[in-house]
Design a protein around this motif. Structure first.
Motif, mmCIF file in Angstrom:
data_model
loop_
_atom_site.group_PDB
_atom_site.id
_atom_site.type_symbol
_atom_site.label_atom_id
_atom_site.label_comp_id
_atom_site.label_asym_id
_atom_site.label_seq_id
_atom_site.Cartn_x
_atom_site.Cartn_y
_atom_site.Cartn_z
ATOM 1 N N SER A 97 3.250 -4.969 -5.899
ATOM 2 C CA SER A 97 3.020 -4.780 -7.338
ATOM 3 C C SER A 97 2.317 -5.964 -7.981
ATOM 4 C CB SER A 97 4.340 -4.499 -8.054
ATOM 5 O OG SER A 97 5.188 -5.631 -8.036
ATOM 6 N N ALA A 131 9.062 -1.679 -9.321
ATOM 7 C CA ALA A 131 7.965 -2.426 -8.708
ATOM 8 C C ALA A 131 8.533 -3.565 -7.885
ATOM 9 C CB ALA A 131 7.038 -2.968 -9.791
ATOM 10 N N GLY A 146 -1.532 -2.766 -7.336
ATOM 11 C CA GLY A 146 -0.184 -2.686 -7.894
ATOM 12 C C GLY A 146 -0.169 -2.888 -9.396
#
Length: 298
Positions: free
Chosen positions: A8, A30, A13
């Motif tokens: 992430s 995340a 991400g």
């Protein structure tokens, strides 16, 4: 529906998080290494995790019980992979194995991010059925990870993409567009290869492709990239023209002159007919992508 996004803190991400967080049907978890670097400030949970540790992965997945896992985390610097093969294998293959094993326990849909570098570059652009034949260790690790996903008990999708460009909230990560712009603005000459062919991909388009797959839980291999066949030199020239800078400062060179540790496939690029027809995927042109990235740089 819970979606777990790995990698992430990376370029993709950081674009996946807000896209899924804005969508009313997803709760986003995340995960990345170290502290959270995503500019998205709310509507998701961040967990620091070491995906190279089986126990850490198992604990993360059991804690959140995701319905979907998007595995975007990877060691993707091609030359670093060539020089540090053990680290590359542990990050790209070992972590994928641990995530697949954990996903099987909670029956999560698994979306894996891969690369055009699984191909040898002798006959691109490639469709989803083309035979893989990597010529560098990064590509080799991605082929091995793809096979782990393919042979799992999960519902899965494997997304291959090409030369992703965009802006990340990371002082250590540059992007080609700002690199070209900044050097030419300073009157510096730059050297750009003209013997590698790609279908460059705007990061927002790649993130949207992942959302389309997640929404449908579409299974199988999908090429998600741009549509235009360009060399890095073409990209640099278009960037210079867009910012009204001197294209004469850009020198065409051969990739052989760079003496890079890892070989690069000469002609890859991906055919995206399947994604267009089955997912309704519509990528931006490179000119449109330039507008978007320029806005983000500002």
């Amino acid at each position: 529906m819970k979606v777990l996004i790995t990698g992430s803190n990376g370029l993709l991400g950081q674009h996946l998080i807000p896209l899924f967080a804005r969508d009313g049907k997803y709760s986003v978890i995340a995960t990345g290494r170290g502290t959270n670097r995503s500019p998205q400030g709310e509507n998701y949970i961040y967990e620091s995790a070491n995906l190279r540790d089986a126990g850490s992965v198992q604990q993360l997945v059991q804690k959140h019980q995701p319905d979907i896992i998007i595995h975007a985390g990877a060691m993707s610097q091609v030359d670093e992979c060539e020089k540090n093969k053990d680290a590359c294998w542990d990050t790209n293959v070992g972590a994928t194995r641990y995530l697949v094993n954990a996903a099987e326990k909670v029956n999560a849909f698994f979306l894996f991010l891969s690369t055009d570098f699984v191909f040898d570059g002798l006959s691109g652009p490639y469709n989803e059925d083309a035979a893989v034949n990597p010529i560098n260790y990064y590509g080799t690790s991605k082929v091995a990870a793809e096979r782990l996903v393919h042979n799992s008990k999960l519902q899965w999708a494997i997304v291959r993409t090409v030369l992703v460009y965009g802006v990340a909230n990371d002082p250590h990560r540059s992007n080609m567009i700002s690199w070209v712009r900044d050097n030419l603005r300073q009157g510096k000459k730059i050297k750009v290869v003209d013997d590698q062919v790609r279908t460059p991909t705007l990061c927002q388009d790649l993130a949207t492709g992942c959302l389309l797959i997640a929404d449908k839980k579409a299974t199988g291999y999908f090429n998600i990239s741009g549509k235009e066949i360009l060399t890095p030199y073409d990209m640099a020239e278009q960037t210079a023209t867009f910012f009204q800078l001197d294209t004469g400062l850009i020198e065409k060179i051969s990739s052989r002159s760079l003496a890079q540790p890892a070989a690069r496939p000469a002609k890859t690029g991906l055919l995206i007919n399947k994604a267009e027809q089955e997912l309704g995927y519509k990528p931006h042109t490179f000119a449109e992508g330039l507008e978007i990235v320029a806005g983000e740089i500002r």
